[in-house]
Design a protein around this motif. Structure first.
Motif, PDB file in Angstrom:
ATOM      1  N   GLY A   1       1.794   4.072  10.332  1.00 54.95           N
ATOM      2  CA  GLY A   1       1.574   5.075   9.294  1.00 54.95           C
ATOM      3  C   GLY A   1       1.911   6.475   9.757  1.00 54.95           C
ATOM      4  O   GLY A   1       2.507   7.273   9.011  1.00 54.95           O
ATOM      5  N   SER A   2       1.547   6.803  11.003  1.00 55.73           N
ATOM      6  CA  SER A   2       1.858   8.128  11.550  1.00 55.73           C
ATOM      7  C   SER A   2       3.369   8.314  11.673  1.00 55.73           C
ATOM      8  O   SER A   2       3.899   9.398  11.394  1.00 55.73           O
ATOM      9  N   TRP A   3       4.059   7.262  12.087  1.00 57.11           N
ATOM     10  CA  TRP A   3       5.519   7.352  12.211  1.00 57.11           C
ATOM     11  C   TRP A   3       6.174   7.568  10.846  1.00 57.11           C
ATOM     12  O   TRP A   3       7.103   8.376  10.711  1.00 57.11           O
ATOM     13  N   VAL A   4       5.689   6.869   9.831  1.00 60.48           N
ATOM     14  CA  VAL A   4       6.246   7.020   8.488  1.00 60.48           C
ATOM     15  C   VAL A   4       6.028   8.435   7.974  1.00 60.48           C
ATOM     16  O   VAL A   4       6.940   9.088   7.448  1.00 60.48           O
ATOM     17  N   LEU A   5       4.786   8.954   8.117  1.00 62.50           N
ATOM     18  CA  LEU A   5       4.497  10.305   7.639  1.00 62.50           C
ATOM     19  C   LEU A   5       5.297  11.353   8.408  1.00 62.50           C
ATOM     20  O   LEU A   5       5.785  12.329   7.833  1.00 62.50           O
ATOM     21  N   GLY A   6       5.424  11.152   9.730  1.00 63.29           N
ATOM     22  CA  GLY A   6       6.218  12.085  10.518  1.00 63.29           C
ATOM     23  C   GLY A   6       7.688  12.078  10.125  1.00 63.29           C
ATOM     24  O   GLY A   6       8.366  13.106  10.195  1.00 63.29           O
ATOM     25  N   THR A   7       8.193  10.901   9.705  1.00 63.58           N
ATOM     26  CA  THR A   7       9.584  10.802   9.260  1.00 63.58           C
ATOM     27  C   THR A   7       9.781  11.424   7.881  1.00 63.58           C
ATOM     28  O   THR A   7      10.792  12.085   7.611  1.00 63.58           O
ATOM     29  N   LEU A   8       8.801  11.230   6.996  1.00 66.28           N
ATOM     30  CA  LEU A   8       8.908  11.770   5.645  1.00 66.28           C
ATOM     31  C   LEU A   8       8.715  13.283   5.615  1.00 66.28           C
ATOM     32  O   LEU A   8       9.340  13.978   4.797  1.00 66.28           O
TER      33      LEU A   8
END
Length: 404
Positions: free
Chosen positions: A156-163
């Motif tokens: 989830g952190s990776w997705v938010l950081g990418t978005l």
């Protein structure tokens, strides 16, 4: 004509109370007291009797209050730390960020809440499942769910950081986000602790295998691992080989826990059954063998042992399939013939690889493991059906109301 007649039937008011007389054993099956307010529902062509909504909300209130309270307290601690460090803007991603505090605090609070609610559930005299999970299995279950929570938080952190690359917030906004993320993590762990059953363990088994294997394959995609074999993912040449090896070990531990629970339940229906004990020993041996594949990766010093252990796993699965009709009471003919088909397919693949090198080593390992693991899941599901078959059932007769 029938549709017209059915349309003339007036709907029964929801406030009308029905009186249903049931034997005393029904209360034990429903895990309720005789004075508990109940309601009857018609849902998906089934008649369902359950406690009224107020009772269900009252019993589940603590499962939401505690996660929210713990999330708020831990987030306030992070907020105080940010202010003490003089941070005016908190980044979404990074070493000191909303994501890092979510992962760290979420793992700690989620683990503590899972342990607390599981222990409370196990001490509940009405919870029959938790009573059948021995304390020796509790660490394995908790570690498995902590690993899954960690993977969810990292993903989830990776997705938010990418978005939202480079996003940062003031301390108050970051506090709100942290409370929300921590509350979601805590609620997930609490619900897993309360809803833990054989189906959950089977799902956990699948999630651990699939997620661990996919992550290992993705991280080694640039190294073209498929040109070697599946075991390459656990060798020194692979990137993050420990993830693949840990996946095998965790899968084995969860499998041992599930086998332990299932055979405790089956022993209640078939006490002192030596054949069941033999089957339990073979399944446990298969799980231990799977763990050894991860403990002894296909490196130079363990190459011979790794290959032998891998072949032993195939042999154990074939032995279980061949002897299933004698070892498992009440096994259906359909499942038995399906198992024989799986055994023949595994044997043909093994002989084809040994003598004709077809399929390739990578294909043989992947297909053999996928087929064997899927069959094990069906075996565990079949055992659950055998356990459920022992549940007491009462024949009833539905009668329409008498015309006045």
């Amino acid at each position: 004509m029938k549709e017209t007649e059915q349309a003339k039937i007036p709907p029964q008011p929801a406030t009308e109370r029905l009186t249903v007389t049931v034997p005393e054993g029904v209360y034990a099956q429903l895990r309720v007291k005789p004075d508990t307010p109940m309601q009857l529902l018609i849902k998906n062509d089934r008649i369902i009797m359950q406690p009224e909504r107020v009772e269900r909300l009252r019993s589940g209130r603590l499962s939401f209050i505690w996660p929210l309270a713990v999330a708020a307290i831990t987030a306030l601690g992070a907020f105080v730390y940010w202010l003490s460090q003089g941070l005016r803007m908190i980044p979404l991603d990074g070493d000191v960020s909303v994501a890092s505090f979510t992962i760290g605090l979420g793992l700690v609070s989620g683990t503590l809440l899972f342990a607390g609610f599981f222990i409370q559930s196990r001490n509940d005299p009405d919870n029959r499942f938790s009573k059948r999970v021995y304390w020796r299995n509790f660490p394995v279950i908790m570690i498995a769910f902590v690993v899954i929570l960690g993977m969810l938080l990292l993903g989830g952190s990776w997705v938010l950081g990418t978005l939202f690359p480079g996003a940062s917030f003031d301390p108050f906004t970051a506090l709100v986000l942290l409370v929300v993320f921590l509350a979601l993590a805590n609620i997930f762990m609490v619900q897993m602790a309360l809803r833990l059953n054989a189906t959950t363990l089977s799902t956990l088994l699948t999630v651990v295998v699939v997620s661990g294997a996919v992550i290992a394959m993705a991280s080694n995609g640039s190294r073209r691992w498929w040109q070697y074999n599946l075991s390459f993912l656990g060798t020194q040449l692979a990137r993050n080989a420990w993830q693949f090896n840990l996946t095998l070990v965790m899968t084995a531990l969860v499998m041992i826990t599930l086998v332990d629970y299932l055979f405790v339940c089956l022993a209640e229906q078939y006490p002192h059954n030596m054949r069941l004990n033999v089957l339990r020993g073979l399944l446990t041996l298969a799980a231990v063998d799977l763990a050894c594949i991860g403990i002894f990766p296909n490196n130079a010093q363990f190459h011979v042992l790794h290959d032998r252990v891998s072949m032993w796993l195939v042999s154990i699965i074939l032995l279980i399939i061949v002897s299933l009709r004698w070892l498992l009471p009440g096994v259906s003919k359909e499942f038995l013939w399906a198992s024989y088909a799986v055994g023949v397919l595994e044997f043909l693949m093994y002989m084809g690889f040994q003598f004709f090198r077809y399929p390739s080593l990578t294909a043989f390992e992947m297909q053999g493991f996928a087929i064997g693991f899927t069959w094990l899941l069906f075996l565990f599901n079949h055992m659950q059906n055998l356990i459920a078959a022992g549940t007491v059932a009462w024949p009833i007769e539905l009668c329409p109301p008498k015309e006045e």
